[in-house]
Structure formats: structure tokens, C-alpha cells
Design a protein around this motif. Structure first.
Motif, mmCIF file in Angstrom:
data_model
loop_
_atom_site.group_PDB
_atom_site.id
_atom_site.type_symbol
_atom_site.label_atom_id
_atom_site.label_comp_id
_atom_site.label_asym_id
_atom_site.label_seq_id
_atom_site.Cartn_x
_atom_site.Cartn_y
_atom_site.Cartn_z
ATOM 1 N N ARG A 119 0.822 -1.224 0.000
ATOM 2 C CA ARG A 119 0.000 0.000 0.000
ATOM 3 C C ARG A 119 0.853 1.270 0.000
ATOM 4 N NH1 ARG A 119 -5.877 -0.865 0.814
ATOM 5 N NH2 ARG A 119 -6.121 -2.857 1.856
ATOM 6 N N VAL A 120 1.936 1.249 0.795
ATOM 7 C CA VAL A 120 2.742 2.465 0.957
ATOM 8 C C VAL A 120 3.674 2.675 -0.233
ATOM 9 C CG1 VAL A 120 4.405 3.644 2.457
ATOM 10 C CG2 VAL A 120 2.600 2.238 3.468
ATOM 11 N N TRP A 121 4.219 1.586 -0.773
ATOM 12 C CA TRP A 121 5.169 1.684 -1.883
ATOM 13 C C TRP A 121 4.725 0.806 -3.054
ATOM 14 C CZ3 TRP A 121 8.086 0.016 2.840
ATOM 15 C CH2 TRP A 121 8.431 1.123 3.634
ATOM 16 N N GLN A 130 13.938 -8.636 1.924
ATOM 17 C CA GLN A 130 15.253 -8.238 1.425
ATOM 18 C C GLN A 130 15.149 -7.408 0.149
ATOM 19 O OE1 GLN A 130 18.008 -8.591 3.132
ATOM 20 N NE2 GLN A 130 17.062 -9.806 4.745
ATOM 21 N N MET A 131 14.166 -7.681 -0.699
ATOM 22 C CA MET A 131 14.007 -6.866 -1.908
ATOM 23 C C MET A 131 13.591 -5.445 -1.561
ATOM 24 S SD MET A 131 14.986 -8.249 -4.674
ATOM 25 C CE MET A 131 14.271 -7.057 -5.798
ATOM 26 N N VAL A 132 12.693 -5.283 -0.594
ATOM 27 C CA VAL A 132 12.335 -3.935 -0.161
ATOM 28 C C VAL A 132 13.564 -3.231 0.411
ATOM 29 C CG1 VAL A 132 10.905 -2.583 1.423
ATOM 30 C CG2 VAL A 132 9.919 -4.547 0.229
ATOM 31 N N ARG A 133 14.392 -3.976 1.119
ATOM 32 C CA ARG A 133 15.631 -3.416 1.672
ATOM 33 C C ARG A 133 16.513 -2.825 0.577
ATOM 34 N NH1 ARG A 133 20.183 -7.212 4.703
ATOM 35 N NH2 ARG A 133 21.799 -5.606 4.953
ATOM 36 N N TYR A 134 16.767 -3.585 -0.467
ATOM 37 C CA TYR A 134 17.716 -3.139 -1.480
ATOM 38 C C TYR A 134 17.092 -2.223 -2.521
ATOM 39 C CZ TYR A 134 21.103 -6.214 0.612
ATOM 40 O OH TYR A 134 21.974 -6.793 1.511
ATOM 41 N N GLN A 135 15.774 -2.303 -2.692
ATOM 42 C CA GLN A 135 15.114 -1.356 -3.586
ATOM 43 C C GLN A 135 15.031 0.028 -2.962
ATOM 44 O OE1 GLN A 135 12.054 -4.345 -5.972
ATOM 45 N NE2 GLN A 135 11.538 -3.660 -3.939
ATOM 46 N N ARG A 136 14.832 0.106 -1.630
ATOM 47 C CA ARG A 136 14.637 1.389 -0.967
ATOM 48 C C ARG A 136 15.887 1.894 -0.253
ATOM 49 N NH1 ARG A 136 11.896 2.199 3.012
ATOM 50 N NH2 ARG A 136 11.371 4.312 2.407
#
Length: 245
Positions: A119-121, A130-136
Motif C-alpha cells: 500500500r505504501v510503496w 530483502q528486496m524492499v531493503r535493497y530497492q529502498r
């Protein structure tokens, strides 16, 4: 807020072999941050051998947990600390909730950072922890402290940075509401329309997706159908006894 991550030896109710936690705290001005002191991890005896299939994920060995306490003895002190938490959180929290039952957690409220990330991204292409970690690349995340991946404390530490940013962008009540619903996928995950936003899916295909076996796909398709005015998002339940005419 206490972020929880579990590593397990199987799917049984007591098969936890490690629990990690990382707190996210709010200052007097209302700003949330990742605590520098309130974090930890404990090995747990799962009461069964750890199979090679699960060792290959988290690399926890039987001899490391042989003398550790059992899950029912470890869980309450972590899930219900002396300083009460507003809520517990995890990435794909449904997994942690299978083991952190209301009896062990004291009926705590849960936030699912996976559902909230959708919802937020929604522009992100993928939503694993881990993908949210490296994407953001969250500000302040110390790379080495978030390693190795698939161990309880490093994963909780990474998730805590996602939660911090969510809490500083969206009201807590909204995160709790989103977490109580199925995941609202920003794009169609499978089939002929894979990768398309729901708004680009034809009515007939959308109706088919609204009957999908995956609850998140169904919910996302139903949400789009509701937006179009095709049907209410939640179908009315059948009465307990049919009316005779």
C-alpha cells in the motif's frame, strides 16, 4: 512496536528454533526510530531434529539448540516484555502468527509489513523483506547488522527499518487496518495479464481473477471491481435460515 522474526525446524506449532526481535520506538515529538538498544535473539529447542532442507535456509545446527529452552518457555518473555508494546510486527506476519498464538502473545495486535508495503510503496516491483531493503535502501540501516539474511535478528532489524518508515508516513491505525485485510496487490501476479495494474484488466478477466484460489488475488480483483461499481467488495453473507415463500 516490537518486530519479530522466527526461524523454524518445521511447520509444527512448537517447531521454532530461533526468535529475534527489534524494537521501534517513538520520541516525544511523535517521530519513530529503530532502537539502538532494544533488540535480541534466542535459540529455541524445537524438540525435533532440524532437517537439511531447513538448515540450508537458516544454517542453524542441532547442536546449537540442543540445550536451549522450548518455545512455550521462551515466547511469553519476548512477546510480552515488561515494557508493554503497542503492537507486534513481522514481514508476512501470518507466518509468525502461526507460532506466536494469542495465548503466548497476550492477544497482541499485529502489523504485517508486507501487506503495508504493498500500500505504501506500490511502485516497487517486488515486496520480499530483502528486496524492499535493497530497492529502498532505508536510511540508517547498517548493512552488516542486517546479515546474514534468514537469521532471526538480522531479518527483524531489516524489517524494523521498513516499519519505521511506514509509521512516519502513515497513521498507525491505518497500518493495523491494512494488516487485518488480505494483501492488496498493485499488479496482477499471474496469467495472461501478469504485470498489469488492475485498472488495465478487462471486466471478464477481472471477474475470473475474483474467483482465484489465492485470497490476495481475489481481494485485489474484488477491490478493483468495487471501484468500477461492479459489486460490493464484501459479498453479503447468507442468512442462517432461508425464507420460505
Amino acid at each position: 512496536m516490537r518486530v519479530i522474526d522466527l526461524e523454524t525446524a518445521g511447520n509444527g506449532a512448537s517447531d521454532v528454533c530461533e526468535i529475534g526481535w527489534q524494537d521501534v520506538v517513538q520520541d516525544a515529538g511523535g517521530l519513530w526510530s529503530v532502537s539502538e538498544t532494544s533488540r535480541g535473539a534466542l535459540f529455541v529447542n524445537p524438540g525435533r531434529p532440524i532437517s537439511p532442507d531447513t538448515m540450508v535456509v537458516h544454517h542453524i545446527l542441532d547442536e546449537w539448540v540442543a540445550d536451549a529452552p522450548f518455545w512455550k518457555d521462551v515466547a511469553p518473555s519476548v512477546l510480552r516484555p515488561d515494557t508493554p508494546v503497542v503492537a507486534l510486527a513481522a514481514h508476512r506476519a501470518a507466518f509468525e502468527q502461526r507460532y506466536c498464538t494469542p495465548r503466548l502473545s497476550g492477544g497482541a495486535t499485529w502489523i504485517c509489513t508486507w501487506k503495508c508495503a504493498l500500500r505504501v510503496w506500490p511502485e516497487l516491483p517486488r515486496f520480499s523483506n530483502q528486496m524492499v531493503r535493497y530497492q529502498r535502501r532505508p536510511e540508517g540501516l547498517i548493512h552488516e547488522r542486517g546479515l546474514p539474511a534468514h537469521r532471526a535478528l538480522p531479518d527483524a532489524y531489516v524489517t524494523a527499518h521498513h516499519l519505521r518508515d511506514m509509521l512516519n508516513a502513515v497513521p498507525l491505525s491505518q497500518l493495523i487496518e491494512w494488516s487485518s485485510q488480505p494483501g492488496l496487490l498493485p499488479r496482477v501476479p499471474t496469467g495472461a495479464d501478469r504485470g498489469k495494474p488492475w485498472s488495465a484488466v478487462a471486466d471478464e478477466a477481472l471477474a475470473t481473477l475474483a474467483r482465484d484460489r489465492d485470497i490476495d488475488v481475489r481481494f485485489s480483483a474484488e477491490t478493483e471491481r468495487s471501484r468500477r461499481g461492479d459489486q460490493p467488495l464484501v459479498a453479503p453473507s447468507k442468512p442462517g435460515q432461508q425464507t420460505l415463500i
